[in-house]
Design a protein around this motif. Sequence first.
Motif, short mmCIF file in Angstrom:
data_model
loop_
_atom_site.label_atom_id
_atom_site.label_comp_id
_atom_site.label_asym_id
_atom_site.label_seq_id
_atom_site.Cartn_x
_atom_site.Cartn_y
_atom_site.Cartn_z
N HIS A 1 -3.93 -8.20 -8.31
CA HIS A 1 -4.78 -6.72 -8.11
C HIS A 1 -5.46 -6.49 -9.46
CE1 HIS A 1 -0.64 -5.68 -8.89
NE2 HIS A 1 -1.19 -4.78 -10.05
N ASN B 1 -8.45 -3.49 -6.06
CA ASN B 1 -8.28 -2.56 -6.98
C ASN B 1 -7.40 -1.46 -6.78
OD1 ASN B 1 -8.87 -0.66 -9.38
ND2 ASN B 1 -11.02 -0.37 -8.63
N LEU B 2 -6.26 -1.24 -7.47
CA LEU B 2 -5.23 -0.56 -7.33
C LEU B 2 -5.56 1.20 -7.80
CD1 LEU B 2 -1.75 -2.01 -8.08
CD2 LEU B 2 -3.25 -2.02 -6.12
N THR C 1 0.75 -1.10 -0.13
CA THR C 1 -0.02 0.25 0.01
C THR C 1 0.77 1.49 -0.05
OG1 THR C 1 -1.70 -0.97 1.28
CG2 THR C 1 -1.83 1.16 1.39
N ASN D 1 1.97 6.62 -7.05
CA ASN D 1 0.93 7.59 -7.57
C ASN D 1 1.32 9.00 -7.43
OD1 ASN D 1 -2.03 8.31 -7.99
ND2 ASN D 1 -1.71 9.16 -6.12
N ARG E 1 3.64 -6.09 -9.02
CA ARG E 1 4.23 -6.25 -7.73
C ARG E 1 5.19 -7.44 -7.61
NH1 ARG E 1 0.75 -6.83 -3.64
NH2 ARG E 1 -0.99 -7.60 -5.16
N MET F 1 -4.22 -6.90 -3.44
CA MET F 1 -4.57 -5.85 -2.99
C MET F 1 -5.73 -5.08 -3.73
SD MET F 1 -0.69 -3.76 -2.65
CE MET F 1 -1.51 -2.24 -2.64
N CYS G 1 -4.49 4.97 -6.95
CA CYS G 1 -3.89 5.51 -7.84
C CYS G 1 -4.60 6.61 -8.49
CB CYS G 1 -3.00 4.40 -8.66
SG CYS G 1 -1.82 3.74 -8.01
N PHE H 1 -5.83 -3.24 -12.12
CA PHE H 1 -5.62 -1.90 -12.50
C PHE H 1 -5.95 -1.57 -13.79
CE2 PHE H 1 -2.11 1.05 -14.12
CZ PHE H 1 -2.41 2.20 -13.01
N VAL I 1 2.41 1.80 -3.52
CA VAL I 1 1.59 1.99 -4.60
C VAL I 1 1.22 3.50 -4.50
CG1 VAL I 1 -0.99 1.69 -5.36
CG2 VAL I 1 0.80 -0.25 -5.17
N ARG I 2 0.95 4.01 -3.15
CA ARG I 2 0.60 5.40 -2.93
C ARG I 2 1.72 6.16 -3.30
NH1 ARG I 2 -0.08 7.69 1.45
NH2 ARG I 2 -1.29 9.28 0.49
#
Length: 383
Positions: A346, A314-315, A76, A83, A334, A312, A319, A348, A79-80
């Motif tokens: 996940h 829905n990314l 997490t 973004n 990932r 994870m 994002c 995306f 990914v943040r």
Amino acid sequence: MEEEAVDFQVEEEADPRRVMEDLMSQSFASHDGPLWRARLVRGAAGEDCPLEEVRASFPHTSHLILGNHHGIADGTSNVRTYNLLLKILNDVIAGRPIDDQEQLGEMVSDDEFRAMVSAKLIELEEDPENLQRLVEEKKRVKKSVPLLLQCYPSLEGTEMKTEVLFEELDEDTTRRFFQRCKKEGVSVGSAFTALVNGATIDLAKKAGRTDDTFTLNESHALDVRRFLSGDASKHLGLHITVLHHAVEAPAAWRESFWAYARTLHRSLHAKLSEDGHLLESCIIEASQTPSAADKATSAFPPPFEDSVCTNMRNLDVLCPDVVGEHVQATRILRGASNHNLAHFFHTFRGRFLYSCCFSAHILPGDTAKALVRSIFDNLRSFL
């Protein structure tokens, strides 16, 4: 760090998967830093962009491989961060000012979760016989040998290095898979775990196993933020725990796949509702002896899980800024340095994306490839 160090390199026309594997095999200077590194692999015009509507306006594709020590970040957080990087990159290209004083995230310790574990352990210690039973049960499980390793042992002297396999579903297949899961009353994660288990059983049968049923040990990575008080959405750092799970599967699993998936789904979610996410940490603490806690070793214990799953979901939720006017992200994959067998999945931008991480010194590469091929062949056949 007294002086900021940046480990960033640009590579021309390299294989992104190989670059990713190379990063996974490199250690970090834990005391000195940096605890992250990045590689930009430049691609050719029109190469590898999976979205036709994007390809027309963004003809040049590059691959950014970001690696970090798992002690400072989880999926997490990563990914943040990705973004935010894309948002800043688009702002820089557009000439918009960047506020260097703005804090984009919060590095937060796991104190609240540790307190939850401590409270649960106090509760368990009120019934010492049951706690001891749980500890002994965990010891037995950790002595088990994964089914695939029983059937397909790796060759002596094979290099200890993480390898990665990728698969993805197009938007239409992803939509049909999700719709079928909803119709059958199971989560996508439960259905995919059932597919992993089914493919494992098929490979065991191919190797000569004739069991009527199989019980496979699963480990599921969980985001601790979902259990914390207040708004934990901006918490950066390492905030994951593991939920161990096992349920009996029939050897003829394919004939009753959705019934098996529902059984797995109910069992998994029941364990979660019974504080299973805390129980594993409690058992580890209850099993610790002073000598064991102080002993440091670089040797990896043999794996006991048949699979490690990290879903994870829905990314796109994490994002919101990847569709920029100058730079866009079309695919996020990932993985983690791994000495057993781990499945990362996940969605995306409307597609189901999957990575399999394994080490050939544990599981032969041909076996891992056959497993992944079987998972996705079976998935498509159930739609």
